[in-house]
Design an enzyme around this catalytic site. Structure first.
Site, PDB file in Angstrom:
ATOM      1  N   ASP A  48      57.915  13.570 -96.246  1.00 53.57           N
ATOM      2  CA  ASP A  48      56.863  14.234 -96.972  1.00 53.57           C
ATOM      3  C   ASP A  48      57.131  15.817 -97.423  1.00 53.57           C
ATOM      4  OD1 ASP A  48      54.303  14.359 -98.505  1.00 53.57           O
ATOM      5  OD2 ASP A  48      53.144  14.829 -96.703  1.00 53.57           O
TER       6      ASP A  48
ATOM      7  N   ALA B  93      44.824  27.267 -93.816  1.00 55.56           N
ATOM      8  CA  ALA B  93      44.823  26.247 -94.642  1.00 55.56           C
ATOM      9  C   ALA B  93      43.944  24.937 -94.334  1.00 55.56           C
ATOM     10  CB  ALA B  93      46.574  25.761 -94.683  1.00 55.56           C
ATOM     11  N   SER B  94      43.754  24.153 -95.183  1.00 53.32           N
ATOM     12  CA  SER B  94      42.666  23.160 -94.960  1.00 53.32           C
ATOM     13  C   SER B  94      43.217  21.979 -95.989  1.00 53.32           C
ATOM     14  CB  SER B  94      41.279  23.363 -95.358  1.00 53.32           C
ATOM     15  OG  SER B  94      40.590  22.240 -94.990  1.00 53.32           O
ATOM     16  N   ALA B  95      43.813  21.131 -95.382  1.00 53.39           N
ATOM     17  CA  ALA B  95      44.675  20.114 -96.200  1.00 53.39           C
ATOM     18  C   ALA B  95      43.639  18.585 -95.950  1.00 53.39           C
ATOM     19  CB  ALA B  95      46.010  19.944 -95.631  1.00 53.39           C
ATOM     20  N   SER B  96      44.565  17.547 -96.204  1.00 49.31           N
ATOM     21  CA  SER B  96      43.914  16.203 -96.197  1.00 49.31           C
ATOM     22  C   SER B  96      43.668  15.648 -94.789  1.00 49.31           C
ATOM     23  CB  SER B  96      44.955  15.320 -97.014  1.00 49.31           C
ATOM     24  OG  SER B  96      46.039  15.107 -96.311  1.00 49.31           O
ATOM     25  N   ILE B  97      44.623  15.906 -93.973  1.00 50.29           N
ATOM     26  CA  ILE B  97      44.523  15.380 -92.737  1.00 50.29           C
ATOM     27  C   ILE B  97      43.863  16.360 -91.721  1.00 50.29           C
ATOM     28  CG2 ILE B  97      45.518  14.307 -90.653  1.00 50.29           C
ATOM     29  CD1 ILE B  97      45.634  12.418 -92.847  1.00 50.29           C
ATOM     30  N   ALA B  98      44.023  17.769 -91.714  1.00 55.64           N
ATOM     31  CA  ALA B  98      43.783  18.597 -90.888  1.00 55.64           C
ATOM     32  C   ALA B  98      43.499  19.867 -91.157  1.00 55.64           C
ATOM     33  CB  ALA B  98      44.957  18.404 -89.690  1.00 55.64           C
TER      34      ALA B  98
ATOM     35  N   LYS C 243      46.762  23.092 -85.389  1.00 55.46           N
ATOM     36  CA  LYS C 243      46.316  22.089 -86.399  1.00 55.46           C
ATOM     37  C   LYS C 243      45.213  21.286 -85.831  1.00 55.46           C
ATOM     38  CE  LYS C 243      48.956  18.616 -89.290  1.00 55.46           C
ATOM     39  NZ  LYS C 243      50.275  18.239 -89.753  1.00 55.46           N
TER      40      LYS C 243
ATOM     41  N   VAL D 207      44.139  24.140 -90.254  1.00 57.51           N
ATOM     42  CA  VAL D 207      44.940  25.015 -89.645  1.00 57.51           C
ATOM     43  C   VAL D 207      44.441  26.311 -89.382  1.00 57.51           C
ATOM     44  CG1 VAL D 207      47.131  26.004 -89.414  1.00 57.51           C
ATOM     45  CG2 VAL D 207      47.144  23.798 -90.422  1.00 57.51           C
TER      46      VAL D 207
END
Length: 392
Positions: free
Chosen positions: A278, A120-125, A141, A127
C-alpha cells in the site's frame, strides 16, 4: 435450553445499521444531484468520507492512481491519504484504557503524556502523539470503532452488486470484478490486526539490516504497548513526500529520494518475508535527517519464488520477442484462467498478433531502446530468492 448470543445479536445489529447508513448517505447524495448539484469529484469525495472506512480506502486508491483517474478526482481525494474526519479523544482514550490499562495499571502509569489532538485520522485508525516515562516520543495508532464489521458489510454489498451485474451483463464476467472484491476484502481485513502489522514492520526492518540499507527506516514497535487494536511505535519526524518543495528542505535531489524509495521497495519483493502493498505518498515520509520513512504496514504482499522467476523470464521473453515463452511465463505467473489447461501455442500466437498491432500503431515503440531484463535476472540468481506464499 435457549442459548443467548449477545455478540451475534450485536454483530447483526451493526450490519443492519451499516446497510441503513450506507443507503441513507447514498440517497442524500443522489438527492443533491437530482436538485441540480453537479456530480463532481468534490461531491463524490464528500460522499465517500461520510460512508467511512471502506470507501475512504477506495478514495486512497483513486488518489494514488493518476494513470487511471481524471486529475480532478486524484486531487480531490488527496486528503484521504492521511487526513479524514477525526474521532473524539474520549473514544480514543476509552480504547486505550480497554487495551493497555490492565493488571491494575492506568494510562498514567504507561504514558507521561498523550496528546488529545490527533496527528492524523485515516480510514482504519487515528494516530496520536505520546511520550513515555523514559522520554521516548511515540505515536499511538488506535483502531476506529467497528471497522471489521463495516468493511465486511461494505465489501459484501459490493460483492453482491458485482455478482448481480455479471448476471445481468454476462460480458462483465471477463473483468472478474467479484474475485477482485474478495481479494480486497481479505487484504483490508488484515489491516484490522495491529499485532500482524507489528510483525510486518519487524520483517521489513530485518530486510533493511540484511541488505545493509541505511537510507530507509521504519518505526520501532513497542511490543508491550501493542495489541490487536492499538499499535505503539517510535515517532518519526519529517515531511510528506507529496510536495517536492517541502522535500527540498531535507534533501538536494527529490528525484534521487524517489529512486531510493522504489529501489528499496523493489528489493523487498525478493529479499523480505513480505513487501509493502500500500505504498502511496501518505505512507512515505522524508525525515529531517534525509532518510526515508516507510509507514503503515497493514497491507503486505508475499511473492512466490516461482512467480518472481516467471516475471524475470517474461521480461526476457519480451526483449527477445519470444511469444511462446511469454505465454508460458504468463501461465506460470497465474495471469491466465484455467492454469495448465491453457493452449500455450494459441496464447503465444495471440500475443504475437497483439504486439504486432501495437508496434504498427506506435512507431516510437520500434524506434525506442529495447528493454533489457538481464540485470534483473542476475539479481534473482545472486540472491537465490526464497519461496514465499501469495497471501496478503
Amino acid at each position: 435450553m435457549k442459548i443467548h448470543r449477545p455478540h451475534l445479536l450485536k454483530h447483526t445489529f451493526n450490519v443492519m445499521n451499516r446497510v441503513r447508513q450506507t443507503a441513507s448517505v447514498a440517497g442524500l447524495s443522489a438527492l443533491r444531484v437530482a436538485k441540480g448539484e453537479k456530480p463532481d469529484a468534490t461531491l463524490l469525495k464528500e460522499t465517500f468520507e461520510q460512508l467511512g472506512t471502506t470507501y475512504i480506502k477506495i478514495g486512497q486508491f483513486i488518489a494514488s492512481t493518476p494513470s487511471l483517474f481524471p486529475r480532478e478526482y486524484v486531487k480531490a481525494f488527496q486528503s484521504c491519504l492521511d487526513q479524514t474526519t477525526p474521532l473524539s479523544y474520549a473514544y480514543i482514550e476509552q480504547v486505550l484504557k480497554e487495551e493497555l490499562a490492565v493488571d491494575g495499571m492506568t494510562l498514567a502509569d504507561k504514558f507521561a503524556h498523550i496528546d488529545s489532538k490527533p496527528l492524523a485520522s485515516a480510514s482504519i485508525a487515528q494516530v496520536h502523539a505520546a511520550r513515555l516515562h523514559n522520554g521516548d516520543e511515540v505515536v499511538l495508532k488506535v483502531q476506529k470503532p467497528d471497522v471489521e464489521t463495516i468493511m465486511q458489510t461494505d465489501l459484501g454489498v459490493l460483492h453482491g452488486v458485482t455478482k448481480l451485474l455479471e448476471i445481468l451483463m454476462p460480458s462483465m464476467k471477463f473483468a472478474s470484478i467479484a474475485p477482485i472484491i474478495d481479494e480486497i476484502r481479505l487484504r483490508m481485513l488484515a489491516e484490522t490486526d495491529f499485532i500482524a502489522e507489528a510483525q510486518n514492520i519487524r520483517d521489513f526492518q530485518q530486510f533493511l539490516a540484511v541488505s545493509g540499507n541505511t537510507r530507509v527506516v521504519a518505526p520501532k514497535v513497542y511490543e508491550e504497548l501493542t495489541t490487536k487494536r492499538v499499535l505503539t511505535m517510535s515517532r518519526l519526524y519529517g515531511v510528506s513526500m507529496v510536495d517536492e518543495s517541502l522535500m527540498r528542505q531535507y534533501c538536494a535531489d527529490p528525484a534521487q529520494v524517489m529512486a531510493d524509495t522504489l529501489n528499496t521497495w523493489f528489493a523487498s519483493l525478493m529479499l523480505c518475508n513480505s513487501f509493502h502493498a500500500d505504498l502511496h505518498a501518505g505512507n512515505l515520509m522524508l525525515l529531517t535527517d534525509g532518510r526515508i520513512g516507510f509507514l503503515d504496514f497493514g497491507i503486505v504482499g508475499k511473492l512466490k519464488a516461482e512467480s518472481w522467476r516467471a516475471c524475470i523470464g517474461m521480461m526476457q521473453a519480451m526483449q527477445d520477442s519470444d511469444y511462446q515463452a511469454m505465454a508460458r511465463h504468463m501461465i506460470d505467473m497465474e495471469m491466465t484462467h484455467g492454469g495448465n489447461k491453457v493452449d500455450v501455442v494459441a496464447l503465444g500466437n495471440d500475443l504475437q498478433r497483439m504486439m504486432k498491432t501495437i508496434m504498427a500503431e506506435d512507431k516510437s515503440f520500434t524506434s525506442g531502446v529495447p528493454f533489457n531484463s538481464r540485470p534483473l535476472a542476475k539479481v534473482a540468481k545472486r540472491f537465490n530468492i526464497r519461496n514465499t506464499s501469495t497471501t496478503g
